[in-house]
Design a protein around this motif. Structure first.
Motif, short mmCIF file in Angstrom:
data_model
loop_
_atom_site.label_atom_id
_atom_site.label_comp_id
_atom_site.label_asym_id
_atom_site.label_seq_id
_atom_site.Cartn_x
_atom_site.Cartn_y
_atom_site.Cartn_z
N ALA A 1 5.31 -10.20 -25.85
CA ALA A 1 5.70 -9.11 -24.95
C ALA A 1 4.68 -7.99 -24.99
O ALA A 1 4.29 -7.44 -23.95
CB ALA A 1 7.09 -8.59 -25.32
N TRP B 1 8.55 -2.00 -15.26
CA TRP B 1 8.91 -3.24 -15.97
C TRP B 1 10.37 -3.54 -15.67
O TRP B 1 11.23 -2.67 -15.83
CB TRP B 1 8.70 -3.08 -17.47
N LEU C 1 6.19 -15.91 -20.62
CA LEU C 1 6.69 -14.88 -21.54
C LEU C 1 8.02 -15.31 -22.12
O LEU C 1 8.99 -15.54 -21.40
CB LEU C 1 6.85 -13.54 -20.83
N VAL D 1 10.80 -13.68 -23.99
CA VAL D 1 11.18 -12.29 -24.20
C VAL D 1 11.64 -12.00 -25.62
O VAL D 1 11.79 -10.84 -25.99
CB VAL D 1 12.27 -11.84 -23.20
N THR E 1 10.62 -10.07 -15.70
CA THR E 1 10.89 -11.17 -16.62
C THR E 1 11.99 -12.07 -16.05
O THR E 1 12.80 -11.65 -15.23
CB THR E 1 11.32 -10.68 -18.01
N SER F 1 13.30 -5.93 -16.83
CA SER F 1 13.80 -6.89 -17.81
C SER F 1 15.02 -7.60 -17.24
O SER F 1 16.13 -7.05 -17.21
CB SER F 1 14.16 -6.20 -19.13
N CYS G 1 11.12 -6.14 -24.92
CA CYS G 1 10.29 -5.91 -23.73
C CYS G 1 10.27 -4.43 -23.34
O CYS G 1 9.21 -3.92 -22.94
CB CYS G 1 10.80 -6.76 -22.56
#
Length: 257
Positions: free
Chosen positions: A67, A83, A59, A61, A8, A85, A117
């Protein structure tokens, strides 16, 4: 077998560097950002010798539905292995002058966004049986309060460190590791804004503030986004599979704990 990571806030700065290094380490990267054009440009520029097919998607967040949609889509189509963040913002304002609007926005993106997220990613991993990895971007400001003009940011990043530990504890039974990185003075577009803000607040020049930051860093230079990205690459790797709940300092010694 290829692995897939979602990053992200990857349209610029640290997130872009993380996406770049992950691609170099043979990860398929899903580049996400609130700015779809920026995300698309980053994805298009990533190394892809194996033809994995990096992707870009928009996206926000702070939007739980969005998400969850991204996490579930990637989990079902490609397999969600990791993932990252990373999305975050900052404002530099004396504590007495911080507005509630700025406080709310900082907390929404820097902390609530990590929660939203992380929850979406973990749910998708658990549902699909992936023993995945989650990494959050905190800050050395998440380990100390001695950071002028960033009280709301400090609060949000302390929250990320605590949330990382809570996530790590509860998700361990699913084989999911959760860690965070704590960068220092990183040379990014966000830092350029902060240099100007702090110079104005101190009544000095951006160059003098920059030198002050360098003087506060024992390794004697401003941190580069790649310094963070290489650390994240380690946390995403199998070499770090027995590390969880850690807030790993990567700041050139600017703060040691």
């Amino acid at each position: 077998m290829s692995k897939t990571v979602v990053v992200t806030g990857a349209g610029s700065g640290i997130g872009k560097a993380i996406a770049t290094v992950a691609a170099q380490r043979d990860w398929r990267v899903v580049v996400t950002d609130i700015d779809l054009d920026a995300a698309t440009a980053v994805a298009a520029g990533l190394d892809d010798p194996a033809g994995l097919g990096h992707e870009a998607t928009q996206l926000d967040v702070t939007d739980p539905a969005q998400a969850a949609m991204v996490a579930d889509d990637i989990a079902d189509r490609l397999g969600l292995d990791a993932w990252m963040s990373n999305a975050g913002i900052s404002f530099m304002v004396p504590f007495l002058d911080v507005s509630l609007d700025n406080y709310d926005l900082t907390m929404d993106i820097n902390l609530k966004g990590v929660f939203i997220c992380g929850q979406a990613a973990a749910r998708a991993m658990v549902r699909t049986g992936r023993r995945g990895t989650i990494v959050n971007t905190a800050s050395m400001a998440g380990k100390q309060g001695r950071v002028p003009y960033l009280s709301d940011y400090v609060a949000s990043k302390h929250g990320v460190v605590g949330l990382t530990q809570a996530m790590a504890y509860e998700l361990a039974e699913h084989g999911i590791t959760v860690n965070c990185v704590c960068p220092g003075f990183v040379a990014t577009p966000m830092q350029s804004r902060e240099l100007d803000w702090e110079a104005q607040l101190r009544g000095t020049t951006p160059d003098k503030v920059k030198q002050m930051w360098i003087d506060d860093t024992p390794l004697g230079r401003l941190q580069q986004p790649e310094d963070v990205a290489y650390t994240v690459a380690f946390l995403l790797s199998d070499d770090a599979r027995f590390i969880t709940g850690e807030a790993l300092a990567v700041n050139g010694g600017a703060y040691m704990d």
